[in-house]
Motif scaffolding. Structure first.
Motif, PDB file in Angstrom:
ATOM      1  N   MET A 103       5.641  -0.044   6.408  1.00  0.00           N
ATOM      2  CA  MET A 103       5.950   1.130   6.687  1.00  0.00           C
ATOM      3  C   MET A 103       5.891   2.102   5.595  1.00  0.00           C
ATOM      4  O   MET A 103       5.546   2.990   5.444  1.00  0.00           O
ATOM      5  N   THR A 104       6.278   1.331   4.281  1.00  0.00           N
ATOM      6  CA  THR A 104       6.376   2.013   3.000  1.00  0.00           C
ATOM      7  C   THR A 104       4.976   2.612   2.635  1.00  0.00           C
ATOM      8  O   THR A 104       4.475   3.645   2.025  1.00  0.00           O
ATOM      9  N   ARG A 105       4.047   1.361   2.965  1.00  0.00           N
ATOM     10  CA  ARG A 105       2.553   1.530   2.741  1.00  0.00           C
ATOM     11  C   ARG A 105       2.030   2.799   3.404  1.00  0.00           C
ATOM     12  O   ARG A 105       1.189   3.654   3.136  1.00  0.00           O
ATOM     13  N   GLN A 106       2.422   2.834   4.704  1.00  0.00           N
ATOM     14  CA  GLN A 106       1.879   3.849   5.592  1.00  0.00           C
ATOM     15  C   GLN A 106       2.394   5.271   5.198  1.00  0.00           C
ATOM     16  O   GLN A 106       1.615   6.179   5.213  1.00  0.00           O
ATOM     17  N   ILE A 107       3.668   5.151   4.836  1.00  0.00           N
ATOM     18  CA  ILE A 107       4.321   6.565   4.339  1.00  0.00           C
ATOM     19  C   ILE A 107       3.616   6.743   3.043  1.00  0.00           C
ATOM     20  O   ILE A 107       3.514   8.101   3.038  1.00  0.00           O
ATOM     21  N   ALA A 108       3.169   6.281   2.049  1.00  0.00           N
ATOM     22  CA  ALA A 108       2.780   6.401   0.798  1.00  0.00           C
ATOM     23  C   ALA A 108       1.030   7.197   1.031  1.00  0.00           C
ATOM     24  O   ALA A 108       0.943   7.920   0.455  1.00  0.00           O
ATOM     25  N   GLU A 109       0.514   6.473   2.069  1.00  0.00           N
ATOM     26  CA  GLU A 109      -0.888   6.994   2.442  1.00  0.00           C
ATOM     27  C   GLU A 109      -0.688   8.338   2.766  1.00  0.00           C
ATOM     28  O   GLU A 109      -1.427   9.403   2.429  1.00  0.00           O
ATOM     29  N   VAL A 110       0.359   8.705   3.781  1.00  0.00           N
ATOM     30  CA  VAL A 110       0.316   9.979   4.259  1.00  0.00           C
ATOM     31  C   VAL A 110       0.861  10.975   3.166  1.00  0.00           C
ATOM     32  O   VAL A 110       0.506  12.346   2.894  1.00  0.00           O
ATOM     33  N   ALA A 111       1.697  10.563   2.088  1.00  0.00           N
ATOM     34  CA  ALA A 111       2.351  11.446   1.253  1.00  0.00           C
ATOM     35  C   ALA A 111       1.298  11.944   0.258  1.00  0.00           C
ATOM     36  O   ALA A 111       1.062  12.933  -0.288  1.00  0.00           O
ATOM     37  N   GLN A 112       0.417  11.000  -0.084  1.00  0.00           N
ATOM     38  CA  GLN A 112      -0.785  10.928  -1.043  1.00  0.00           C
ATOM     39  C   GLN A 112      -1.581  11.782  -0.421  1.00  0.00           C
ATOM     40  O   GLN A 112      -2.353  12.693  -0.942  1.00  0.00           O
ATOM     41  N   ARG A 113      -2.085  12.052   0.796  1.00  0.00           N
ATOM     42  CA  ARG A 113      -3.114  12.546   1.443  1.00  0.00           C
ATOM     43  C   ARG A 113      -2.622  14.229   1.603  1.00  0.00           C
ATOM     44  O   ARG A 113      -3.299  14.973   1.459  1.00  0.00           O
ATOM     45  N   ILE A 114      -1.500  14.399   1.847  1.00  0.00           N
ATOM     46  CA  ILE A 114      -0.685  15.781   2.140  1.00  0.00           C
ATOM     47  C   ILE A 114      -0.361  16.225   0.531  1.00  0.00           C
ATOM     48  O   ILE A 114      -0.841  17.398   0.401  1.00  0.00           O
ATOM     49  N   ASP A 115       0.432  15.609  -0.139  1.00  0.00           N
ATOM     50  CA  ASP A 115       1.148  16.406  -1.308  1.00  0.00           C
ATOM     51  C   ASP A 115       0.439  15.790  -2.464  1.00  0.00           C
ATOM     52  O   ASP A 115       0.824  16.045  -3.820  1.00  0.00           O
ATOM     53  N   GLY A 116      -0.220  14.758  -2.703  1.00  0.00           N
ATOM     54  CA  GLY A 116      -0.707  14.143  -3.775  1.00  0.00           C
ATOM     55  C   GLY A 116       0.337  13.297  -4.377  1.00  0.00           C
ATOM     56  O   GLY A 116       0.258  12.884  -5.748  1.00  0.00           O
ATOM     57  N   ILE A 117       1.549  12.982  -3.573  1.00  0.00           N
ATOM     58  CA  ILE A 117       2.209  12.185  -4.207  1.00  0.00           C
ATOM     59  C   ILE A 117       1.966  10.589  -3.797  1.00  0.00           C
ATOM     60  O   ILE A 117       1.808  10.280  -2.915  1.00  0.00           O
ATOM     61  N   GLN A 118       2.207   9.524  -4.877  1.00  0.00           N
ATOM     62  CA  GLN A 118       1.950   8.280  -4.738  1.00  0.00           C
ATOM     63  C   GLN A 118       3.069   7.593  -4.511  1.00  0.00           C
ATOM     64  O   GLN A 118       4.009   7.737  -5.413  1.00  0.00           O
ATOM     65  N   LEU A 119       3.145   6.846  -3.554  1.00  0.00           N
ATOM     66  CA  LEU A 119       4.571   5.889  -3.599  1.00  0.00           C
ATOM     67  C   LEU A 119       3.890   4.616  -3.401  1.00  0.00           C
ATOM     68  O   LEU A 119       2.997   4.372  -2.714  1.00  0.00           O
ATOM     69  N   HIS A 120       4.569   3.767  -4.587  1.00  0.00           N
ATOM     70  CA  HIS A 120       4.113   2.464  -4.570  1.00  0.00           C
ATOM     71  C   HIS A 120       5.091   1.422  -4.479  1.00  0.00           C
ATOM     72  O   HIS A 120       5.970   1.328  -5.407  1.00  0.00           O
ATOM     73  N   ILE A 121       5.189   0.461  -3.550  1.00  0.00           N
ATOM     74  CA  ILE A 121       6.158  -0.598  -3.435  1.00  0.00           C
ATOM     75  C   ILE A 121       5.755  -1.869  -4.102  1.00  0.00           C
ATOM     76  O   ILE A 121       4.472  -2.130  -3.911  1.00  0.00           O
ATOM     77  N   THR A 122       6.511  -2.185  -5.093  1.00  0.00           N
ATOM     78  CA  THR A 122       6.007  -3.254  -6.141  1.00  0.00           C
ATOM     79  C   THR A 122       7.204  -4.382  -6.329  1.00  0.00           C
ATOM     80  O   THR A 122       8.281  -4.117  -6.384  1.00  0.00           O
ATOM     81  N   SER A 123       6.484  -5.367  -6.766  1.00  0.00           N
ATOM     82  CA  SER A 123       7.604  -6.427  -7.249  1.00  0.00           C
ATOM     83  C   SER A 123       7.081  -7.481  -8.358  1.00  0.00           C
ATOM     84  O   SER A 123       5.726  -7.481  -8.410  1.00  0.00           O
ATOM     85  N   LEU A 124       7.863  -8.089  -8.905  1.00  0.00           N
ATOM     86  CA  LEU A 124       7.350  -8.810  -9.946  1.00  0.00           C
ATOM     87  C   LEU A 124       6.709 -10.471  -9.246  1.00  0.00           C
ATOM     88  O   LEU A 124       5.999 -10.925 -10.053  1.00  0.00           O
ATOM     89  N   ARG A 125       7.248 -10.346  -8.080  1.00  0.00           N
ATOM     90  CA  ARG A 125       6.654 -11.723  -7.462  1.00  0.00           C
ATOM     91  C   ARG A 125       6.193 -11.102  -5.929  1.00  0.00           C
ATOM     92  O   ARG A 125       6.899 -11.113  -4.810  1.00  0.00           O
ATOM     93  N   PRO A 126       5.283 -10.051  -5.864  1.00  0.00           N
ATOM     94  CA  PRO A 126       4.916  -9.683  -4.792  1.00  0.00           C
ATOM     95  C   PRO A 126       4.394 -10.617  -3.605  1.00  0.00           C
ATOM     96  O   PRO A 126       3.601 -11.661  -4.057  1.00  0.00           O
TER      97      PRO A 126
END
Length: 527
Positions: A103-126
């Motif tokens: 869901m976080t990846r889906q919301i990040a794609e929508v935010a980048q497409r509309i406002d140009g904001i990039q949301l990236h969920i990450t981890s040192l052990r992804p």
């Protein structure tokens, strides 16, 4: 003149430098504050987006994931291991489970497409390779593990951005998927980075800085203009000020001379006051200072020695404390009347000491009033009790016989004149007989003192004269009686000159009411 101009320019120049430094410091603080405000806005935006995303993830995890229709945009998650990942409804619609990460990846794609904001969920052990952190995110994750709460930074470049990142901690609902990775409750399993375009904020920052610079330059120009106007307006007054300075120096010199004279006069007055205070404290006469109501204001030590009252016992109390009750109220009324009309009074006054003893003083009172000061009365008291006693004693000795303590010829004749006249008016024979007998005594007494004194004492004791109790003759009679008793006790045996027979025959009559007494006096004289 040049010195005045240099001093005139020195202060404005120093003030201008201070103003310039103040304006520059204010502009620097404003510049830094603008930068901080922009960073604060960027942090707030990133924190709000992160918080909303975290709430959506918590909601998803709390429901164990959500199912959405399978589309090209939302295909099944190949990294999700769940027995019910894919489902099909009764009407044949294929559904796939969307977990918090998907869901976080889906919301990040929508935010980048509309406002140009990039949301990236990450981890040192992804789990998903695409969730691996970049260099900035990896450094932020390591700092989170060291204790940092959040991180905001401006990344300059052709397209500057603000990057915000906060950690994601393991919660109970997260252990269903991440427990097999070795995570424990509360441990940091990763984070979410928010990349926001910074061009708009940078434009606002630059516009604010330009505005601040213009305002500060305007302030500097106004300050410089005011200082220039101040110098220009005051330049013409320098010469006048110097002239005034010279005049003031002259005035100061004159005033200094006047003050020196006034100081000398003041020192003289101070010395006079000190002398007056010394006289007041060391005067032999008692000195009293009262107010216009007759209350003690100040007394000197001689007053305490004379009356027995200490200063603390009488201050604030009325002078009636010393009244002896020997003077009628009219006496004090006349005293106050004299003070009002003549500003002074003096006379003899009987007072009473603290122990109740009466004494007489010569009292001198003066009224003192200076300008707006309160009216004061200054009184001096001279104890004349001993003088009065000596005066009474001397008067008594002058008008009384030293041997018999009877009134002498002058006082006796003066005091007997009126009663004798009264007696003669009432009984002429007895009055004439008393006069003849006493006159004979005076004649005989010149030559034969002893017999004459005895005859006089006997006549005084037996003369039927109507004497008033306070008459000096009555007082003398009592004293003669005491004198006779003393003589009979201690002086009867003393050697006394014996008068001759002729004198006794001349002084002592053989008949009449004094015959027996004279015979006894003659015998006593011979003894």
């Amino acid at each position: 003149m040049h010195g005045g101009l240099s001093r005139l320019w020195a202060r404005p120049v120093a003030l201008f430098i201070v103003v310039v430094l103040g304006v520059v410091a204010s502009f620097a603080l404003d510049w830094r504050q603008t930068e901080n405000n922009m960073a604060s806005v960027a942090r707030e935006r990133g924190a709000v987006l992160f918080r909303l995303l975290e709430l959506a993830r918590d909601w998803n995890a709390g429901h164990g994931g959500v199912y959405v229709p399978v589309t090209d945009a939302t295909p099944p998650n190949p990294y999700l291991e769940h027995p019910r990942r894919d489902l099909r409804t009764t009407d044949g619609v294929a559904l796939t489970m969307v977990n918090p990460a998907y869901m976080t990846r889906q919301i990040a794609e929508v935010a980048q497409r509309i406002d140009g904001i990039q949301l990236h969920i990450t981890s040192l052990r992804p789990i998903r390779p695409a969730n691996a952190p970049d260099a900035w995110e990896a450094g932020a994750l390591r700092r989170f593990e060291a204790g940092l709460a959040e991180l905001t930074e401006l990344i300059p470049g052709e397209n500057p951005v603000h990057r915000y990142m906060a950690p994601l901690r393991v919660k109970p609902v997260c252990l269903q998927c991440h427990e097999k990775q070795g995570y424990t409750l509360g441990q940091i399993r990763g984070g979410v980075s928010v990349t926001m375009p910074a061009a708009q904020l940078l434009q606002l920052r630059d516009a604010t800085r330009i505005r601040s610079g213009v305002v500060h330059l305007l302030m500097l120009a106004i300050a410089a203009a005011l200082l220039h106007l101040l110098v220009r307006r005051t330049r013409g007054h320098v010469a006048a000020l110097e002239r005034l300075t010279a005049e003031q120096e002259q005035v100061i010199a004159e005033r200094t001379h006047d003050l020196s004279q006034a100081n000398a006069a003041l020192e003289h007055q101070l010395a006079d006051r000190e002398l007056a205070a010394a006289v007041f404290d060391n005067a032999a006469e008692a000195i009293i200072i009262t107010d216009e109501r007759g209350n003690f204001v100040e007394v000197n030590p001689a007053f305490s020695r004379m009356t027995g009252y200490a200063a603390a016992e009488v201050l604030g109390k009325p002078v009636a404390l010393l009244k002896s009750e020997r003077h009628p109220p009219e006496f004090y009324a006349a005293m106050w009347q004299g003070l009002k009309t003549e500003n002074g009074w003096q006379g003899e006054v009987w007072n009473r000491r603290k122990n109740g003893e009466l004494f007489v003083v010569w009292l001198s009172i003066g009224r003192v009033a200076r300008g707006s000061q309160s009216v004061r009365f200054v009184a001096t008291l001279t104890d004349i009790t001993r003088s009065k006693e000596l005066e009474v004693e001397l008067r008594h000795r002058a008008y009384h016989d030293p041997l018999t303590d009877l009134p002498n010829r002058a006082l006796f004749a003066d005091r007997l004149r009126v009663p004798v006249e009264r007696v003669e008016a009432r009984d002429g024979h007895r009055g004439r007989r008393a006069g003849r007998d006493l006159g004979y005594v005076r004649f005989c007494g010149r030559g034969h003192r002893c017999v004459g004194d005895l005859r006089l004492a006997h006549g005084q004791r037996h003369a039927p004269l109507p004497l008033h109790p306070v008459n000096p003759v009555a007082v003398a009679r009592r004293r003669a009686a005491r004198h006779r008793r003393a003589r009979s006790r201690g002086r009867a045996r003393a050697t006394r000159p014996t008068p001759s027979r002729a004198s006794r025959r001349m002084a002592i009559p053989r008949s009449g009411r004094y015959a027996g007494g004279a015979r006894r006096w003659g015998e006593a004289g011979r003894r």
